[in-house]
Scaffold this active site. Sequence first.
Site, PDB file in Angstrom:
ATOM      1  N   GLN A   1      -4.600  -1.665   9.877  1.00  0.00           N
ATOM      2  CA  GLN A   1      -4.532  -3.002   9.273  1.00  0.00           C
ATOM      3  C   GLN A   1      -5.053  -4.062  10.247  1.00  0.00           C
ATOM      4  OE1 GLN A   1      -3.677  -3.534   6.077  1.00  0.00           O
ATOM      5  NE2 GLN A   1      -3.909  -5.739   6.227  1.00  0.00           N
TER       6      GLN A   1
ATOM      7  N   ASP B   1     -11.056   2.649   4.440  1.00  0.00           N
ATOM      8  CA  ASP B   1     -11.392   1.220   4.388  1.00  0.00           C
ATOM      9  C   ASP B   1     -12.910   1.012   4.299  1.00  0.00           C
ATOM     10  OD1 ASP B   1      -9.394  -0.718   4.340  1.00  0.00           O
ATOM     11  OD2 ASP B   1      -8.896  -0.436   6.460  1.00  0.00           O
TER      12      ASP B   1
ATOM     13  N   LYS C   1       0.835  -1.202   0.000  1.00  0.00           N
ATOM     14  CA  LYS C   1       0.000   0.000   0.000  1.00  0.00           C
ATOM     15  C   LYS C   1       0.872   1.256   0.000  1.00  0.00           C
ATOM     16  CE  LYS C   1      -3.804  -2.477   2.228  1.00  0.00           C
ATOM     17  NZ  LYS C   1      -4.497  -2.863   3.466  1.00  0.00           N
TER      18      LYS C   1
END
Length: 292
Positions: free
Chosen positions: A96, A119, A52
Amino acid sequence: MTILDGRKISNDIKDEIKETVDQMKANGEKVPHLAAVLVGDDGASLTYVGSKVRACERIGFESTLVHLPDSTTEEELLDKVHELNNNDDIDGYIVQLPLPKQIDSQKVLLAVDPKKDVDGFHPTNFGNMALDMPTFIPATPFGIMELLERFDVETSGKHAVVIGRSHIVGRPMSILMSQKAKRGNCTVTLTHSRTKDIEKFTKDADIIISALGVPNFLKADMVKDGVVIIDVGITRVPDESKPRGYAITGDVDFESVSKKASFITPVPGGVGPMTIAMLLKNTLLARENRRA
Ligand code: GUN
């Protein structure tokens, strides 16, 4: 049979975003800034977060990696989340998953400012999605919808079978495939670990989205001719012939199922790269929303 080449499409999307970023720079505007919080040293998570951050560099975004030790307490992580919420330079960020067991993931996801929740995991954003309102769509489901769109895969009136009810993939996929939209309008069956006789559903499916995490679970005798296959599985299977000592293996027995499929995603190079591209797209959207 057409391979749904996520690597190529994700590169196209990154090029498109880069053009927008170049334009922002030329106009003297602030470029999007994505932060990623990683707690601990889980191998797979390190790889994903690394990808990412590298993707940000490639397209000209700013990026910040916040790497905290495995021993981080819930309070310390919540402090970091509040700091990111209040940092005006950060447009969007992700925490994460999975998080170490001493941390309640739900508490952390609830603390993320929905405006920076690229997200799409916060209930506000997830609720917006479920009600067809504009919002951040979780990156993996968003990437799958984009693949279907760019390969012009017909979905209207089809029977879509989703395998797995995770909050990150299966549940949002079931919502998106049923939505009243060009890429949607499916009749959806959401199957999971308590589903009885799963083959009954997969054999009837026009589209199968598998997010189970069991290597080579779906075999040719479980699907019908012409099926569209989206394989979200990315399990590390030990393989001495690979430089890293493992192979990334999907939920689908590609060798046999691809012979019956009309469209199929490869693993690797299918859904995985799309997830990163769509996270970048959400980050660009976060910047644009904050500027507006
Ligand atoms: N873990 C696995 N997939 C994801 C994802 O899309 N976002 C975050 N934050 N964690 C993940």
